[in-house]
Each structure stands twice: as structure tokens, then as C-alpha cells.
Design a protein around this motif. Structure first.
Motif, PDB file in Angstrom:
ATOM      1  N   SER A  21     -27.995 -48.188 -69.980  1.00 28.36           N
ATOM      2  CA  SER A  21     -28.301 -46.786 -70.214  1.00 28.36           C
ATOM      3  C   SER A  21     -29.325 -46.291 -69.203  1.00 28.36           C
ATOM      4  CB  SER A  21     -28.842 -46.620 -71.629  1.00 28.36           C
ATOM      5  OG  SER A  21     -29.391 -45.343 -71.746  1.00 28.36           O
ATOM      6  N   ALA A  22     -30.327 -47.144 -68.948  1.00 23.12           N
ATOM      7  CA  ALA A  22     -31.393 -46.723 -68.031  1.00 23.12           C
ATOM      8  C   ALA A  22     -30.880 -46.599 -66.596  1.00 23.12           C
ATOM      9  CB  ALA A  22     -32.547 -47.721 -68.096  1.00 23.12           C
ATOM     10  N   GLY A  24     -28.585 -45.449 -63.990  1.00 28.30           N
ATOM     11  CA  GLY A  24     -27.543 -44.425 -63.904  1.00 28.30           C
ATOM     12  C   GLY A  24     -27.703 -43.646 -62.619  1.00 28.30           C
ATOM     13  N   TYR A 104     -23.238 -34.122 -67.839  1.00 30.75           N
ATOM     14  CA  TYR A 104     -23.367 -35.400 -67.114  1.00 30.75           C
ATOM     15  C   TYR A 104     -21.985 -35.958 -66.798  1.00 30.75           C
ATOM     16  CZ  TYR A 104     -25.445 -40.041 -66.128  1.00 30.75           C
ATOM     17  OH  TYR A 104     -25.858 -41.216 -65.540  1.00 30.75           O
ATOM     18  N   SER A 228     -34.530 -43.249 -69.532  1.00 25.56           N
ATOM     19  CA  SER A 228     -33.784 -42.581 -70.615  1.00 25.56           C
ATOM     20  C   SER A 228     -34.687 -42.272 -71.810  1.00 25.56           C
ATOM     21  CB  SER A 228     -32.621 -43.430 -71.132  1.00 25.56           C
ATOM     22  OG  SER A 228     -31.752 -43.819 -70.136  1.00 25.56           O
ATOM     23  N   MET A 231     -34.279 -39.137 -75.234  1.00 26.73           N
ATOM     24  CA  MET A 231     -32.890 -38.706 -75.458  1.00 26.73           C
ATOM     25  C   MET A 231     -32.318 -39.282 -76.747  1.00 26.73           C
ATOM     26  SD  MET A 231     -31.293 -39.293 -71.684  1.00 26.73           S
ATOM     27  CE  MET A 231     -32.179 -38.887 -70.201  1.00 26.73           C
ATOM     28  N   SER A 324     -24.328 -45.293 -68.819  1.00 23.75           N
ATOM     29  CA  SER A 324     -25.250 -44.262 -69.318  1.00 23.75           C
ATOM     30  C   SER A 324     -24.506 -43.310 -70.248  1.00 23.75           C
ATOM     31  CB  SER A 324     -25.847 -43.453 -68.161  1.00 23.75           C
ATOM     32  OG  SER A 324     -26.649 -44.277 -67.375  1.00 23.75           O
ATOM     33  N   SER A 327     -24.056 -44.537 -73.707  1.00 28.50           N
ATOM     34  CA  SER A 327     -25.270 -44.555 -74.528  1.00 28.50           C
ATOM     35  C   SER A 327     -25.564 -43.180 -75.123  1.00 28.50           C
ATOM     36  CB  SER A 327     -26.470 -45.079 -73.731  1.00 28.50           C
ATOM     37  OG  SER A 327     -26.863 -44.161 -72.747  1.00 28.50           O
TER      38      SER A 327
HETATM   39  N1  PHE Z   1     -31.607 -43.231 -67.169  1.00 27.81           N
HETATM   40  C1  PHE Z   1     -30.420 -42.529 -66.925  1.00 27.81           C
HETATM   41  C2  PHE Z   1     -30.212 -42.413 -65.428  1.00 27.81           C
HETATM   42  O1  PHE Z   1     -30.972 -42.968 -64.695  1.00 27.81           O
HETATM   43  C3  PHE Z   1     -30.574 -41.206 -67.535  1.00 27.81           C
HETATM   44  C4  PHE Z   1     -29.432 -40.853 -68.369  1.00 27.81           C
HETATM   45  C5  PHE Z   1     -28.989 -41.697 -69.345  1.00 27.81           C
HETATM   46  C6  PHE Z   1     -28.836 -39.663 -68.164  1.00 27.81           C
HETATM   47  C7  PHE Z   1     -27.930 -41.354 -70.095  1.00 27.81           C
HETATM   48  C8  PHE Z   1     -27.784 -39.321 -68.900  1.00 27.81           C
HETATM   49  C9  PHE Z   1     -27.322 -40.184 -69.833  1.00 27.81           C
HETATM   50  O2  PHE Z   1     -29.267 -41.808 -64.972  1.00 27.81           O
END
Ligand code: PHE
Length: 456
Positions: A21-22, A24, A104, A228, A231, A324, A327
Motif C-alpha cells: 500500500s505504501a 505506489g 487514482y 499512506s 487514509m 495501493s 488497499s
Molecule cells: N503511499 C501510496 C503511494 O505512495 C499512497 C496511496 C496509497 C495513494 C493508496 C493511493 C492509494 O502512492
């Protein structure tokens, strides 16, 4: 409300899912761009300081809140503080990822399009100066925009619908190592380029004269986005952690992986950028307009290597965005499952359909809807502005205050000592950061992002 919940089956799976998730677009695209615009090494150093003293406390807080409640972000706050205010904050935590998902995945669709075009060889055939019109033609084509947006939503849906351990964890365990391997190969190739040394110097020379208040706040914003935070993702994922997971160490590992990927992305992109003479502060269009031509000219003597490089690069972007995207989808899906007790399949389908419908506004923002402006912004820019610049800082501000002043010390104690079986080091530092430094820092970051700090 409590029901049988999914769990991450292994520690590795849990770390890879959260790191997924982090890692991205924030790492591969935003970090190099910010570093380029804010003077290189000095920015990186500041970024690491912000990550340690400001990102990690908020990350640990989200973990504590989610794991102790064993509920997703939408209900965890209300579980700890059962008043209407916190019920609403939970809903706010779900609204953020929902809105982020809508735009996104439009950008995620672009990465998929570039991957497909790289594989088909089209990217090789576009002359270097023609990438700007190539990109403009693509983004203004409603069919391609909607098609790729839909395809990425469908991919995300297909993983989320399979559940926490069989879907998210299982895929993260494949996608993340894949991402690492591609990244390392690309860094290896990049470092053999003629201006590699210049790029390494740019990234790792600390010129402190380049540090201004603006740089500090930019570093803070980047740390916040990249981990992240705010969120609802980390607290939702933490609700699937097992009791024996060590929250502090997990947060450190995830932040470490995230930073390593960001630095490696810098080492992958800047040698190519310098070797071809593109300005390092090219900005948001870097990966879709400047880079494809950079790959072509960097490998002009071996065009097939250029093709392979761009296929690998866009495959990497697809993997990073996919982990990401799942998540953020999960936060909303988990909330609906808990709120209505419906099946995961139903909940995930509602999320996918609703996001797709609303996201159409964003997907068409560069074509048929490009002249529709609200508060001077297209739908795409509006979604980005409202979530990234307004809702995320507000959310982070409230989370740090909630963790510091509202969450009971028994909960903190139980979560961070794993029910008394471990030590809880740096306790005082953590609380000083959460009580004072993080909220003030986030407030300044908020004002900075709204452009109210230009005077500094
Ligand atoms: N940490 C994610 C990134 O670096 C941030 C993100 C996570 C943005 C999930 C959207 C969805 O892209």
C-alpha cells in the motif's frame, strides 16, 4: 457488529501487503519529482527525518487504533470513543479512500496503457518530441480513458473480492517481490549510463543551503503521502494483524521498505534523466512524457534494450499502483461488510460500481469534460485537491490528537507491549510527538499546501 474477520496468515504477508500500500506512484513518481524540485540530497535527508519523527508516530497510532478495535477504519474510532463525533469521523475515514480510488485508478489506467503500448512497440515508434501530443491524445480519448480505468478497477476488484489472506496477502506476496526484482534490474541498467555519477551526486550530496521552510513542509507532505497515512488503510490492515505482530517493528520495516523503494526509484530515474539532459524538476509529466523518450535515447545504440527497459518500467508502475489500489478499495469494502453484514463479494461489487460511476467524471476530465470546471478545477483536479490537500491533512491532524488525547493508555500499553510481554521503548518521545509536534506540523503542512505559507 463484530463478525468472523479475515486475518493476514503470516508476518511476511502482512508486511508485504502494508508495504504494497505504501509503495505506489508516491515512490516511483512523486518522490523523484519532489526530490528534483527541492534540490536533491538535502530534501532526502529531511524526508528521512520527517519520516522518523512525524510519519512513524502517526503510523503506529493507526496500527494501535485498528488492531485493538479489530474493526476497519470506518468503525474503529467509534469503538474507542462511542460518540456521534467519532462515528462521523469513521465515515470520513471511509470517504477519503473512496474518493481517492475514483481518480487514482484513472492514473493507474494510464500506467496500464503505457505498459500495453510498450509491449506492442508503439512507444518506440513515437519520436521524442511527440510524447506530449501522444499523451494529450490518449488522455483526451474518452474510450481509451474509460476502457483502461475500467480495466484497472476490474483488476483491483478481482483481488479484493477474494478476501484478506486469499486475495490481498496472496497477491502482495507475488506482486511485491516482482516489483523489487524489476526495480533492481532497472537500477542496475541505469547506473551504467554515462551521467550516472552526476545523478548519484545529485541524490546524495547534502547542500544545506537548499533547505527552506518550504522544503521542510514538502518533505513532511511527501512522508505523509508515501506512508499512506490518514487514509484509513493502516488501521484497517492492522485490524487483520495477529496479536503477536509487533506494531513498532512492523511500522519501522514498512517505512524502511517504502524509503528503500523511493531511493531506488530515484537511482533508476535520475541517471536516465541526466544522461539525456532532461531537467530533474520536470514535474508531474515526468513519467508519461519525459521518461519514454529518455529510455529511447538513453539506449539509442541498443534499441531493444530501450524497449525492454520501458516494458519493465511500466510493469513496475502497474504493480506498484495495483497494490495501493487494492488497499484503498479494501477500506471501503470492509466498512460496507461491517455495516451491512453482507458478503464481501456484494460489498466489493458496490464499491467497484460506485467508484467506476463517479470516477467516470475524472476519467473524462481530459476529454469531453475538460471545460467543465468547479471552483476553477476539472473533476480530476478537484478530486485530487479535495482529498490530498484538504481531507488527508485534516484526517492526519485528528488522528494524532485522537491517539494522544482520547485513546486510553491501557489500549496503548496492551498494543505496544503485546499484552505485557514486551518493552515499550521511546514512550515519552512518541507522546510528545503525537500531542504537539505532529498536529502542529500537519497544520503547517496544510497551510503550505493551500499556498498560505508562500510568505515564509
Ligand atoms: N503511499 C501510496 C503511494 O505512495 C499512497 C496511496 C496509497 C495513494 C493508496 C493511493 C492509494 O502512492
Amino acid at each position: 457488529m463484530k463478525q468472523e474477520r479475515g486475518n493476514f496468515g503470516s508476518k511476511l504477508g502482512m508486511i508485504l501487503a502494508a508495504a504494497g500500500s505504501a509503495v505506489g506512484l508516491g515512490n516511483v513518481w512523486r518522490f523523484p519529482t519532489e526530490t528534483g524540485e527541492n534540490g536533491g540530497g538535502a530534501f532526502i535527508l529531511l524526508y528521512i527525518v520527517c519520516l522518523l519523527f512525524f510519519g512513524l508516530p502517526v503510523m503506529v497510532s493507526e496500527f494501535v487504533i485498528g488492531r485493538s478495535a479489530r474493526l476497519s477504519a470506518g468503525f474503529a474510532y467509534h469503538h474507542h470513543a462511542p460518540t456521534p463525533l467519532w462515528r462521523w469521523f469513521g465515515r470520513f475515514q471511509v470517504l477519503i479512500p473512496f474518493l481517492i480510488l475514483c481518480y487514482y485508478n484513472v492514473v493507474a489506467g494510464w500506467t496500464l496503457f503505457y505498459l500495453v503500448e510498450a509491449v506492442r512497440g508503439t512507444l518506440d515508434a513515437v519520436p521524442a518530441q511527440a510524447f506530449a501530443p501522444f499523451f494529450a491524445d490518449f488522455t483526451s480519448n474518452p474510450w481509451l480513458q474509460v476502457g483502461y480505468f475500467f480495466a484497472f478497477m476490474a483488476l483491483t476488484h478481482a483481488i479484493v473480492v477474494q478476501g484478506v489472506s486469499k486475495g490481498i496477502e496472496r497477491f502482495s506476496k507475488v506482486l511485491m517481490p516482482g516489483l523489487f526484482i524489476i526495480l533492481l534490474i532497472l537500477v542496475g541498467c541505469s547506473l551504467t549510463m554515462p551521467k550516472a555519477q552526476e545523478a548519484v551526486d545529485f541524490l546524495f550530496t547534502f547542500d544545506f543551503s537548499k533547505i527552506t521552510a518550504h522544503t521542510v513542509l514538502a518533505a513532511m507532505g511527501q512522508a505523509f503521502f508515501s506512508l499512506s497515512l490518514g487514509m484509513g488503510i493502516l488501521s484497517t490492515y492492522a485490524s487483520y494483524f495477529k496479536r503477536d505482530a509487533v506494531l513498532g517493528t512492523s511500522a519501522l520495516t514498512i517505512a524502511g521498505v517504502d524509503t528503500a523503494v523511493a531511493l531506488l526509484a530515484g537511482l533508476m530515474i535520475f541517471p536516465a534523466v541526466f544522461s539525456v539532459g532532461v531537467a530533474p524538476d520536470e514535474g508531474p509529466t515526468l513519467i508519461f512524457i519525459a521518461l519514454p523518450s529518455v529510455f529511447q535515447s538513453a539506449f539509442s545504440s541498443w534499441p531493444w534494450l530501450g524497449t525492454l527497459f520501458s516494458i519493465a518500467f511500466y510493469a513496475l508502475l502497474v504493480l506498484a499502483t495495483l497494490t495501493s489500489s487494492i488497499s484503498i478499495h479494501e477500506v471501503v469494502t470492509a466498512y460496507i461488510t461491517e455495516a451491512t453484514h453482507c458478503s464481501r463479494r456484494k460489498a466489493a461489487s458496490c464499491v467497484t460500481i460506485a467508484c467506476f460511476a463517479l470516477g467516470l467524471l475524472c476519467a473524462l476530465s481530459f476529454g469531453p469534460l475538460k471545460d467543465v470546471h468547479l471552483w476553477g478545477m476539472t473533476f480530476f483536479d478537484l478530486f485530487d485537491f479535495v482529498t490530498a490537500k484538504l481531507m488527508l491533512p485534516i484526517s492526519g491532524f485528528i488522528i494524532s490528537l485522537f491517539a494522544a488525547w482520547r485513546l486510553s493508555s491501557t489500549t496503548w500499553e496492551a498494543e505496544l507491549t503485546n499484552d505485557g510481554t514486551r518493552r515499550f521503548p521511546l514512550r515519552r518521545l512518541l507522546f510528545v510527538m503525537l500531542r504537539y509536534v505532529c498536529p502542529i506540523g500537519i497544520l503547517l503542512m496544510f497551510l503550505n499546501e493551500l499556498g498560505w505559507m508562500k510568505l515564509l
